[in-house]
Motif scaffolding. Structure first.
Motif, PDB file in Angstrom:
ATOM      1  N   GLU A   1      12.837  49.667 -33.803  1.00 55.08           N
ATOM      2  CA  GLU A   1      12.231  50.238 -32.597  1.00 55.08           C
ATOM      3  C   GLU A   1      12.647  49.410 -31.385  1.00 55.08           C
ATOM      4  OE1 GLU A   1       7.832  48.191 -33.203  1.00 55.08           O
ATOM      5  OE2 GLU A   1       8.282  50.070 -34.212  1.00 55.08           O
ATOM      6  N   PRO A   2      12.696  50.037 -30.192  1.00 52.86           N
ATOM      7  CA  PRO A   2      13.161  49.298 -29.027  1.00 52.86           C
ATOM      8  C   PRO A   2      12.186  48.206 -28.605  1.00 52.86           C
ATOM      9  CG  PRO A   2      12.553  51.551 -28.424  1.00 52.86           C
ATOM     10  CD  PRO A   2      12.432  51.460 -29.893  1.00 52.86           C
ATOM     11  N   ILE A   3      12.727  47.055 -28.292  1.00 48.91           N
ATOM     12  CA  ILE A   3      11.934  45.928 -27.795  1.00 48.91           C
ATOM     13  C   ILE A   3      12.366  45.678 -26.351  1.00 48.91           C
ATOM     14  CG2 ILE A   3      11.446  43.453 -28.075  1.00 48.91           C
ATOM     15  CD1 ILE A   3      10.404  45.010 -30.418  1.00 48.91           C
ATOM     16  N   ILE A   4      11.402  45.717 -25.454  1.00 42.55           N
ATOM     17  CA  ILE A   4      11.672  45.429 -24.046  1.00 42.55           C
ATOM     18  C   ILE A   4      10.757  44.281 -23.645  1.00 42.55           C
ATOM     19  CG2 ILE A   4      11.603  46.338 -21.694  1.00 42.55           C
ATOM     20  CD1 ILE A   4      12.027  49.115 -22.782  1.00 42.55           C
ATOM     21  N   CYS A   5      11.326  43.134 -23.342  1.00 45.91           N
ATOM     22  CA  CYS A   5      10.515  41.962 -22.990  1.00 45.91           C
ATOM     23  C   CYS A   5      10.823  41.512 -21.574  1.00 45.91           C
ATOM     24  CB  CYS A   5      10.827  40.790 -23.914  1.00 45.91           C
ATOM     25  SG  CYS A   5      10.142  40.989 -25.542  1.00 45.91           S
ATOM     26  N   LYS A   6       9.796  41.018 -20.902  1.00 49.14           N
ATOM     27  CA  LYS A   6       9.985  40.458 -19.561  1.00 49.14           C
ATOM     28  C   LYS A   6       9.246  39.124 -19.495  1.00 49.14           C
ATOM     29  CE  LYS A   6       8.291  42.112 -15.355  1.00 49.14           C
ATOM     30  NZ  LYS A   6       8.238  43.158 -14.318  1.00 49.14           N
ATOM     31  N   ALA A   7       9.904  38.111 -18.967  1.00 52.48           N
ATOM     32  CA  ALA A   7       9.287  36.780 -18.856  1.00 52.48           C
ATOM     33  C   ALA A   7       8.760  36.564 -17.449  1.00 52.48           C
ATOM     34  CB  ALA A   7      10.319  35.700 -19.185  1.00 52.48           C
ATOM     35  N   ALA A   8       7.479  36.222 -17.363  1.00 48.22           N
ATOM     36  CA  ALA A   8       6.895  35.883 -16.060  1.00 48.22           C
ATOM     37  C   ALA A   8       7.698  34.746 -15.427  1.00 48.22           C
ATOM     38  CB  ALA A   8       5.443  35.453 -16.250  1.00 48.22           C
ATOM     39  N   LEU A   9       7.785  34.755 -14.109  1.00 46.22           N
ATOM     40  CA  LEU A   9       8.509  33.688 -13.413  1.00 46.22           C
ATOM     41  C   LEU A   9       7.743  32.378 -13.536  1.00 46.22           C
ATOM     42  CD1 LEU A   9       9.550  35.578 -10.148  1.00 46.22           C
ATOM     43  CD2 LEU A   9      11.030  34.910 -12.039  1.00 46.22           C
ATOM     44  N   PRO A  10       8.453  31.236 -13.434  1.00 47.41           N
ATOM     45  CA  PRO A  10       7.751  29.948 -13.448  1.00 47.41           C
ATOM     46  C   PRO A  10       6.661  29.910 -12.379  1.00 47.41           C
ATOM     47  CG  PRO A  10      10.119  29.608 -13.600  1.00 47.41           C
ATOM     48  CD  PRO A  10       9.911  31.078 -13.342  1.00 47.41           C
ATOM     49  N   GLU A  11       5.558  29.245 -12.721  1.00 43.09           N
ATOM     50  CA  GLU A  11       4.414  29.219 -11.799  1.00 43.09           C
ATOM     51  C   GLU A  11       4.653  28.231 -10.670  1.00 43.09           C
ATOM     52  OE1 GLU A  11       0.964  28.424 -14.128  1.00 43.09           O
ATOM     53  OE2 GLU A  11       1.113  30.313 -15.241  1.00 43.09           O
ATOM     54  N   ASN A  12       5.443  28.636  -9.711  1.00 45.68           N
ATOM     55  CA  ASN A  12       5.529  27.834  -8.492  1.00 45.68           C
ATOM     56  C   ASN A  12       5.768  28.766  -7.317  1.00 45.68           C
ATOM     57  OD1 ASN A  12       8.451  28.030  -7.878  1.00 45.68           O
ATOM     58  ND2 ASN A  12       8.693  26.822  -9.753  1.00 45.68           N
ATOM     59  N   SER A  13       5.374  28.321  -6.156  1.00 48.15           N
ATOM     60  CA  SER A  13       5.357  29.211  -4.990  1.00 48.15           C
ATOM     61  C   SER A  13       6.766  29.641  -4.593  1.00 48.15           C
ATOM     62  CB  SER A  13       4.653  28.531  -3.816  1.00 48.15           C
ATOM     63  OG  SER A  13       5.247  27.273  -3.572  1.00 48.15           O
ATOM     64  N   PHE A  14       7.762  28.778  -4.855  1.00 45.34           N
ATOM     65  CA  PHE A  14       9.135  29.155  -4.504  1.00 45.34           C
ATOM     66  C   PHE A  14       9.539  30.413  -5.258  1.00 45.34           C
ATOM     67  CE2 PHE A  14      13.688  29.318  -5.081  1.00 45.34           C
ATOM     68  CZ  PHE A  14      14.141  29.193  -3.782  1.00 45.34           C
ATOM     69  N   TRP A  15       9.386  30.393  -6.584  1.00 42.68           N
ATOM     70  CA  TRP A  15       9.799  31.531  -7.406  1.00 42.68           C
ATOM     71  C   TRP A  15       8.972  32.771  -7.087  1.00 42.68           C
ATOM     72  CZ3 TRP A  15      13.848  33.188  -9.621  1.00 42.68           C
ATOM     73  CH2 TRP A  15      14.695  32.393 -10.401  1.00 42.68           C
ATOM     74  N   GLU A  16       7.664  32.563  -6.945  1.00 40.39           N
ATOM     75  CA  GLU A  16       6.765  33.712  -6.845  1.00 40.39           C
ATOM     76  C   GLU A  16       7.072  34.616  -5.646  1.00 40.39           C
ATOM     77  OE1 GLU A  16       3.034  31.719  -7.335  1.00 40.39           O
ATOM     78  OE2 GLU A  16       3.344  31.537  -9.504  1.00 40.39           O
TER      79      GLU A  16
END
Length: 242
Positions: free
Chosen positions: A208-223
């Motif tokens: 079955e298809p797997i679609i994953c997304k990783a949250a960005l690192p917790e810092n204000s620059f990335w966010e």
């Protein structure tokens, strides 16, 4: 208890996919530092009360200063099948890279030939094939600018060591913080702004298809870059999966 340097994004009896923090090794090296593999084994042992050694197969790696999705296999059968998916390139990987200079083209395919200097752990990129080189290909698209930094979405076609870092640098757009490949200054945390953002593949056992997304690192620059995320992410990948 210290915060574990990963979050579990997907898990079943066959595979486990985690979002790795920057600064953590995926597999052991000469430093002898604790690896992501060690942490994930400990998590599995703890969660499922497993006696003895836990099997965990490393399917692919991320460089130490890079954050994002890493896939591990929980059985030897799953490892064999995941390795096959990567070998056949039946897996779509999408990275986010922040660079200091806007690329000339909004979208492009980059093709280079890479040579790794094992002693210095650095890769050189050439425009043409040279002795001992491996072909490296990726595509990128420009997502926009925030505070004079530029966000690129990168899809590697091949999986070479340091590939995205060296190919973007060769194009004149080294990744923010990546002094190894020509960015003028390091980031305070010693990381670089490259993040393995999404993975798409068909599960090698469940089919079955797997679609994953990783949250960005917790810092204000990335966010701040979240507002540049395209709306079409879900739909554009359905063609790839089916």
């Amino acid at each position: 208890m210290a915060k574990q340097p990963f979050q579990v994004v997907y898990e079943d009896n066959h595979i486990i996919i985690v979002n790795k923090a920057q600064g953590i090794l995926v597999q052991g090296d000469s430093t002898g530092d604790k690896t992501l593999s060690d942490y994930v084994k400990h998590y599995i042992k703890d969660k499922y009360n497993k006696p003895g050694d836990v099997f965990l197969g490393t399917v692919h790696r991320l460089d130490r200063p890079v954050s994002g999705l890493v896939v591990f296999a929980r059985t030897s059968k799953a490892l064999e099948r995941m390795n096959e998916l990567f070998r056949k390139r039946d897996i779509q990987k999408t990275y986010w890279a922040v660079v200091g200079k806007k690329p000339e083209k909004k979208t492009a395919k980059l093709t280079n030939w890479l040579v790794k200097d094992e002693n210095k752990n650095i890769v050189k990129a050439f425009d043409e094939e040279v002795p001992g080189s491996q072909k490296a290909e990726l595509t990128y698209r420009y997502l926009g600018e925030i505070n004079h930094y530029h966000l690129l979405e990168v899809n590697p076609i091949t999986g070479r060591p340091h590939q995205i870092r060296v190919q973007l640098a060769k194009m004149g757009c080294p990744i923010r913080g990546d002094v190894k490949y020509g960015y003028p200054r390091p980031n305070l945390e010693g990381n670089i702004n490259l993040h393995a953002r999404r993975l798409y593949f068909v599960h090698p056992v469940k089919k079955e298809p797997i679609i994953c997304k990783a949250a960005l690192p917790e810092n204000s620059f990335w966010e701040e870059f979240l507002e540049l995320e395209p709306e079409d992410v879900k739909t554009e990948n359905l063609d790839f999966l089916y």
